[in-house]
Design a protein around this motif. Structure first.
Motif, mmCIF file in Angstrom:
data_model
loop_
_atom_site.group_PDB
_atom_site.id
_atom_site.type_symbol
_atom_site.label_atom_id
_atom_site.label_comp_id
_atom_site.label_asym_id
_atom_site.label_seq_id
_atom_site.Cartn_x
_atom_site.Cartn_y
_atom_site.Cartn_z
ATOM 1 N N ALA A 39 1.135 -1.355 0.097
ATOM 2 C CA ALA A 39 -0.153 0.061 0.213
ATOM 3 C C ALA A 39 0.793 0.967 -0.063
ATOM 4 O O ALA A 39 0.523 2.188 -0.772
ATOM 5 C CB ALA A 39 -1.047 0.001 0.931
ATOM 6 N N PHE A 40 1.961 1.318 0.665
ATOM 7 C CA PHE A 40 2.933 2.471 0.800
ATOM 8 C C PHE A 40 3.440 2.559 -0.503
ATOM 9 O O PHE A 40 3.784 3.691 -1.262
ATOM 10 C CB PHE A 40 4.044 2.022 1.916
ATOM 11 C CG PHE A 40 3.578 2.650 3.465
ATOM 12 C CD1 PHE A 40 4.047 3.902 3.444
ATOM 13 C CD2 PHE A 40 3.147 2.077 4.070
ATOM 14 C CE1 PHE A 40 3.443 4.492 4.848
ATOM 15 C CE2 PHE A 40 2.687 2.380 5.422
ATOM 16 C CZ PHE A 40 2.924 3.709 5.780
ATOM 17 N N ARG A 42 2.440 1.720 -3.520
ATOM 18 C CA ARG A 42 1.501 2.764 -4.437
ATOM 19 C C ARG A 42 1.368 3.923 -4.256
ATOM 20 O O ARG A 42 1.048 4.723 -5.226
ATOM 21 C CB ARG A 42 0.203 2.050 -4.462
ATOM 22 C CG ARG A 42 -0.027 0.384 -4.652
ATOM 23 C CD ARG A 42 -1.509 -0.128 -4.716
ATOM 24 N NE ARG A 42 -1.350 -1.396 -5.265
ATOM 25 C CZ ARG A 42 -1.183 -2.651 -4.505
ATOM 26 N NH1 ARG A 42 -1.186 -2.455 -3.292
ATOM 27 N NH2 ARG A 42 -1.199 -3.779 -5.128
ATOM 28 N N LEU A 43 1.558 4.516 -2.783
ATOM 29 C CA LEU A 43 1.704 5.867 -2.508
ATOM 30 C C LEU A 43 2.952 6.335 -2.964
ATOM 31 O O LEU A 43 3.166 7.649 -3.181
ATOM 32 C CB LEU A 43 1.160 6.012 -1.135
ATOM 33 C CG LEU A 43 1.073 7.298 -0.737
ATOM 34 C CD1 LEU A 43 -0.071 8.189 -1.503
ATOM 35 C CD2 LEU A 43 0.907 7.438 0.751
ATOM 36 N N ILE A 44 4.071 5.890 -2.161
ATOM 37 C CA ILE A 44 5.398 6.446 -2.347
ATOM 38 C C ILE A 44 6.191 5.963 -3.699
ATOM 39 O O ILE A 44 6.483 4.655 -3.404
ATOM 40 C CB ILE A 44 6.127 6.209 -0.984
ATOM 41 C CG1 ILE A 44 5.349 6.940 0.294
ATOM 42 C CG2 ILE A 44 7.634 6.772 -1.018
ATOM 43 C CD1 ILE A 44 4.992 8.271 0.319
ATOM 44 N N ARG A 45 6.188 6.704 -4.488
ATOM 45 C CA ARG A 45 6.998 6.083 -5.971
ATOM 46 C C ARG A 45 8.441 6.559 -6.076
ATOM 47 O O ARG A 45 9.238 5.925 -6.676
ATOM 48 C CB ARG A 45 6.151 6.313 -7.201
ATOM 49 C CG ARG A 45 4.903 5.818 -6.975
ATOM 50 C CD ARG A 45 4.791 4.205 -7.385
ATOM 51 N NE ARG A 45 3.597 3.743 -7.549
ATOM 52 C CZ ARG A 45 3.238 2.773 -8.238
ATOM 53 N NH1 ARG A 45 4.130 1.934 -8.567
ATOM 54 N NH2 ARG A 45 1.871 2.219 -8.286
ATOM 55 N N ASP A 49 8.772 11.770 -2.889
ATOM 56 C CA ASP A 49 7.304 11.587 -2.258
ATOM 57 C C ASP A 49 6.796 11.541 -1.122
ATOM 58 O O ASP A 49 7.959 10.996 -0.240
ATOM 59 C CB ASP A 49 6.728 10.436 -3.038
ATOM 60 C CG ASP A 49 6.601 10.546 -4.652
ATOM 61 O OD1 ASP A 49 6.831 11.651 -5.135
ATOM 62 O OD2 ASP A 49 6.470 9.389 -5.263
ATOM 63 N N LYS A 50 5.879 11.924 -0.686
ATOM 64 C CA LYS A 50 5.394 11.844 0.810
ATOM 65 C C LYS A 50 3.913 11.518 0.641
ATOM 66 O O LYS A 50 3.243 11.902 -0.233
ATOM 67 C CB LYS A 50 5.756 12.943 1.889
ATOM 68 C CG LYS A 50 5.031 14.400 1.353
ATOM 69 C CD LYS A 50 5.521 15.270 2.259
ATOM 70 C CE LYS A 50 4.747 16.634 2.325
ATOM 71 N NZ LYS A 50 5.272 17.648 3.206
ATOM 72 N N GLY A 51 3.400 11.048 1.650
ATOM 73 C CA GLY A 51 1.950 10.857 1.727
ATOM 74 C C GLY A 51 1.346 10.452 3.151
ATOM 75 O O GLY A 51 2.022 10.307 4.028
ATOM 76 N N ILE A 53 -1.169 7.459 4.935
ATOM 77 C CA ILE A 53 -1.843 6.204 4.880
ATOM 78 C C ILE A 53 -2.561 6.246 6.029
ATOM 79 O O ILE A 53 -1.895 6.342 7.345
ATOM 80 C CB ILE A 53 -0.804 5.213 4.735
ATOM 81 C CG1 ILE A 53 0.138 5.094 3.706
ATOM 82 C CG2 ILE A 53 -1.625 3.577 5.080
ATOM 83 C CD1 ILE A 53 -0.463 4.345 2.439
ATOM 84 N N CYS A 54 -3.852 6.044 6.089
ATOM 85 C CA CYS A 54 -4.668 6.025 7.355
ATOM 86 C C CYS A 54 -5.401 4.453 7.437
ATOM 87 O O CYS A 54 -5.922 3.997 6.629
ATOM 88 C CB CYS A 54 -5.915 6.830 6.973
ATOM 89 S SG CYS A 54 -6.821 6.906 8.246
ATOM 90 N N ALA A 90 -0.046 16.354 4.916
ATOM 91 C CA ALA A 90 -0.318 16.172 3.632
ATOM 92 C C ALA A 90 -0.196 17.310 2.787
ATOM 93 O O ALA A 90 0.086 17.427 1.549
ATOM 94 C CB ALA A 90 -1.602 15.565 3.509
#
Length: 99
Positions: A39-40, A42-45, A49-51, A53-54, A90
């Motif tokens: 899951a991370f 898919r968010l952090i490529r 990048d930062k994001g 995840i909840c 975010a």
């Protein structure tokens, strides 16, 4: 993520693995960690990048395996229950090196 992605209960292979000594920590928890890492991924490529995840599953706050999940990442994680803190991060209002 509404709940931690543990392997399906009732699956014969999973039942067998869980019946082994320390089955949860040897088989179930590592599979869960891999799924969370995906899951991370898919968010952090990219390195920049930062994001956010909840993970809404309360077990992540109360169970002893929390540290195993958090320590399994090669980058620094910060957990919070403060929605505004997550939103600020975010939006870039917080220093990314601290989160």
């Amino acid at each position: 993520i509404d709940k931690l992605p543990f392997p399906m209960i009732g699956d014969p292979i999973n039942e067998y693995l869980m019946s082994q000594e320390f089955g949860f920590f040897k088989y179930s928890l590592p599979e869960t960690i891999i799924t969370i890492k995906q899951a991370f991924g898919r968010l952090i490529r990219d390195y920049n990048d930062k994001g956010v995840i909840c993970i809404l599953d309360g077990r992540l706050q109360t169970k002893s395996y929390r540290s195993r999940i958090f320590n399994s990442f090669t980058f620094k994680l910060k957990g919070t229950q403060d929605l505004q803190e997550a939103l600020d991060f975010a939006k870039g209002d917080l220093d990314g090196d601290k989160h």
